[in-house]
Design a protein around this motif. Structure first.
Motif, short mmCIF file in Angstrom:
data_model
loop_
_atom_site.label_atom_id
_atom_site.label_comp_id
_atom_site.label_asym_id
_atom_site.label_seq_id
_atom_site.Cartn_x
_atom_site.Cartn_y
_atom_site.Cartn_z
N ASN A 169 -23.63 36.26 29.31
CA ASN A 169 -24.14 37.58 29.69
C ASN A 169 -25.19 37.44 30.78
OD1 ASN A 169 -25.14 40.15 29.84
ND2 ASN A 169 -24.91 40.52 27.65
N GLU A 179 -26.41 39.50 32.83
CA GLU A 179 -27.38 40.58 32.96
C GLU A 179 -28.58 40.35 32.02
OE1 GLU A 179 -25.68 44.36 32.17
OE2 GLU A 179 -26.65 45.23 33.93
N ARG A 180 -28.27 39.98 30.78
CA ARG A 180 -29.35 39.74 29.83
C ARG A 180 -30.21 38.57 30.26
NH1 ARG A 180 -26.82 40.32 23.88
NH2 ARG A 180 -28.88 40.14 22.93
#
Lengths: 316, 407
Positions: free
Chosen positions: B196, B198-199
């Motif tokens: 992920n 984005e995280r």
């Protein structure tokens, strides 16, 4: 100079339109399923080989119809029994599956038809020079190739934008669930598009086989170029695919036809190097030499400066 | 403690292997394996741990290898004075530099964009290698000689077995280093960015920089593999950095299993073994390899290691023996079916009138031999289909947790 330019343009047009026949199917499949089909050029190769075998019995014209249909059916089967199964494991697995398929098809072709080049020829009826310009002939078969490619482009454009099926396909690209809820069989549409896309690649193989020679490496030669086109044009964009195909076709054709190179540039700049200069290889490069790598150079540049391609939408 | 023991056993195994496999052929296969293991592990740093699908990993292998051959030539000419044992490091450092340069623009994005740039760069370098003759040697490639330079404790690397110890030592060091890398914060962040991005960005890491670090490390180890290749074969050609080599390493890592550190090792060992053994028996081995690859992607998405790891639950439940009988019942018709298909393929391909397969002789154009093979194939296929329900049943039982009921 002028005749070189005209013939380079015509040859570039032939290559470009041929590349578009492959790229259009590839980009359509990508926009539907999000899969870049590595095996696309392998279906092109299958088209050429099928047509060769069929033409041994029936001649060229029935093969022109039959071979693409066979390839399309094969493509649909691959989608139904292979790709759909792999779909669960994600995009990387799908990409790797098509990669393995390309490998497998190349080996299978060598198994059935052998390693040697096949004597697959254009039909006798088209075996005459269409016109002669500055003492150079332009074969009628190349004009026939241009004609078929343009006809396919118009037909594809018409089907996609003017018919009910085309509208459903376009809707299924962006909103597959909604289309499914409206009662259309979306997996069937996917299978059909995959079949038609691979069938188009097969058709490209049928008409290109006699000109570009039919041998087991023909998929490798064209495969990565078609990828380059689809990425440069912008993934999923048909118009982009057309522009990029013509661009690459013409670029390569001009580069091969020209006799310019680094020596001319250096002369013009008034610079010279000794023969044993460590970068001597670079100072002696000519355009025909680097013609094969131009598409990749263009690809890397486009991806660095405009990752979504020329006509692509913003990448998600 | 357990992990430490695994590494000790690994070291003992690679030291002892040449004691059991002494023939020239097996030593050369062992050398190939050591090179393939380092290369496949370096590839998995990208795809398995970093989520970056590369179609041009051979570039770093090949560039490292070419630089290593030039270093060998330098030693031969007396320009440098260091031991051949350090050659893989030369390859690694050059692979690292190349990866740093290419990664600086290719790691902006993962996914399709990265895959396409890697494809483009791969084709670009492979094509330029035929043009830039002074470094790449054109079609003929560049060859060197590993026996010059100072000897290493009496080793002059004239024999393959000495090269094996060199390759095995480097392989051990590289494997350990790559394993330790997965345990560092950088290695862990690579997993986070894979899953992920984005995280990962929100907790303050630059996804791009994390990718670049993985990419550069991967290029370094691919270069080491290339350097080992240069020492082992003493020649590098365009084939070592083209798409075929890139595809091969993808095959090894995927068939072995991307999700496990040990996966590429298993893939490299199995495929190297298959390449050398199968190619000895049949000219069609590439076809079988392709079929095996496609079947693996379809039926074992986690590779061979993933298949083995599936048995962890039954093992812990102590029910693994429930599976033994159904496995045997399924695998016998399965093997017969596969062999009968192979026999038909080989017979169709064979040009001789008499065709011998596993000691049985067939008349390759006779209807009887085709009939027999087709009958065997059909029969075993039906038996295979019939045995599957029992296998599924046993699998469900072996994985079921008994809720306190009596057996």
């Amino acid at each position: 100079m002028f005749e070189v330019l005209i013939f380079a343009t015509l040859n570039g047009l032939v290559t470009g339109l041929l590349l578009f026949m492959l790229a259009s199917g590839l980009t359509l499949i990508f926009s539907m399923m999000g899969v870049l089909n590595f095996a696309h050029a392998s279906f092109y190769m299958l088209g050429a080989y099928f047509a060769y075998s069929i033409s041994l019995y029936t001649g060229f014209w029935p093969a022109l119809i039959l071979a693409p249909v066979l390839v399309g059916v094969l493509g649909a089967l691959v989608e139904r029994y292979g790709l759909r199964r792999v779909h669960k494991s994600g995009h990387v697995a799908e990409l790797i599956f098509t990669f393995g398929l390309a490998f497998l098809i190349e080996e299978a072709v060598q198994f059935f038809w052998g390693r040697a080049t096949k004597d697959y020829r254009s039909p006798d009826i088209l075996d005459f020079p269409l016109f002669t310009l500055f003492g150079q002939n332009f074969p009628a078969y190349k004009a026939f190739m241009i004609f078929i490619s343009i006809a396919i482009f118009i037909a594809l454009y018409f089907v996609l934008t003017r018919t009910r099926i085309g509208i459903i396909i376009q809707a299924a690209i962006t909103h597959p669930h909604t289309v499914g809820n409206l009662g259309h069989n979306v997996p069937l549409i996917f299978m059909a598009v995959f079949g038609v896309g691979t069938g188009l690649a097969g058709l490209a193989g049928v008409i290109a086989g006699p000109v570009l020679t039919t041998f087991p490496g023909m998929a490798m030669v064209l495969g990565s170029i078609v990828f380059v086109i689809v990425v440069i044009g912008g993934l999923g964009s048909l118009a982009g695919a057309l522009v990029a195909s013509l661009l690459i076709g013409l670029l390569q054709s001009y580069a091969i036809a020209s006799d310019l190179g680094m020596p001319d540039l250096l002369n013009w700049l008034g610079v010279s190097f000794e023969r044993d200069h460590p970068l001597n290889d670079i100072w002696r490069l000519t355009l025909p030499q680097i013609a094969p790598i131009l598409p990749y150079l263009l690809l890397v540049l486009v991806l660095i400066f405009r990752p979504s391609g020329l006509f692509g939408k913003r990448e998600s | 403690m357990f992990k430490f023991a695994v590494w000790i056993i690994f070291a003992i195994v690679i030291v002892l292997l040449p004691q059991f496999f002494t023939s020239l052929l097996s030593v050369s296969i062992l050398n190939q394996m050591a090179i393939a293991i380092v290369f496949a592990l370096s590839y998995n740093m990208l795809l398995g741990q970093g989520g970056m699908l590369s179609f041009g990993h051979a570039v770093y292998f090949g560039l490292g290898g070419f630089m290593a051959v030039h270093a060998l030539l330098g030693i031969e000419d007396g320009d440098y004075f260091f031991s051949v044992t350090l050659i893989p490091l030369v390859g690694g450092l050059f692979g690292l530099l190349a990866a740093l340069f290419i990664g600086s623009f290719s790691t902006h994005k993962a996914g399709t964009v990265f895959a396409m740039i890697s494809l483009g760069v791969g084709e670009l370098i492979a094509a330029s290698s035929l043009i830039l003759v002074s470094f790449f040697g054109g079609e003929a490639g560049v060859s060197g000689d590993r026996t010059y330079g100072p000897t290493f404790f009496g080793y002059d690397f004239a024999q393959d077995i000495q090269v094996y110890y060199l390759a095995a030592a480097w392989m051990f060091i590289a494997t350990l280093a790559m394993y330790l890398f997965t345990q560092t914060p950088a290695g862990r962040m690579a997993n986070a960015v894979r899953d992920n991005p984005e995280r990962a960005e929100f907790i303050g890491y630059s996804a791009r920089r994390v990718r670049l670090i993985s990419f550069v490390m991967s290029g370094f180890f691919a270069g080491i593999a290339g350097g080992l290749f240069a020492v082992n074969y003493e020649i590098l050609t365009e084939q070592n950095l083209n798409a075929v080599t890139s595809g091969n390493v993808l095959l090894m890592a995927y068939i072995g299993g991307l999700g496990f550190f040990i996966g590429p090792i298993i893939g490299a060992v199995v495929l190297t073994l298959m390449n050398s053994v199968l190619s000895h028996y049949t000219t069609l081995w590439m076809l079988y390899l392709g079929i095996m690859f496609v079947l693996t992607v379809m039926f074992l998405p986690n590779g061979l290691t993933g298949f083995l790891m599936m048995h962890r639950t039954p093992w812990h439940l102590g029910k693994i023996r429930l599976l033994i009988k159904p496995y045997i019942v399924t695998s016998i018709p399965g093997a017969v079916f596969a062999l009968s298909l192979v026999a038909m393929v080989e017979m169709a391909h064979s040009s001789e009138a008499e065709f011998v397969f596993l000691g049985a002789s067939f008349n390759s154009s006779g209807i009887v031999s085709w009939g027999v093979l087709i009958a065997i194939a059909l029969g075993s296929f039906i038996a295979l289909r019939r045995s599957l329900p029992a296998l599924r049943e046993a699998w469900a039982q072996a994985n079921a947790i008994d809720s306190g009921e009596q057996k």
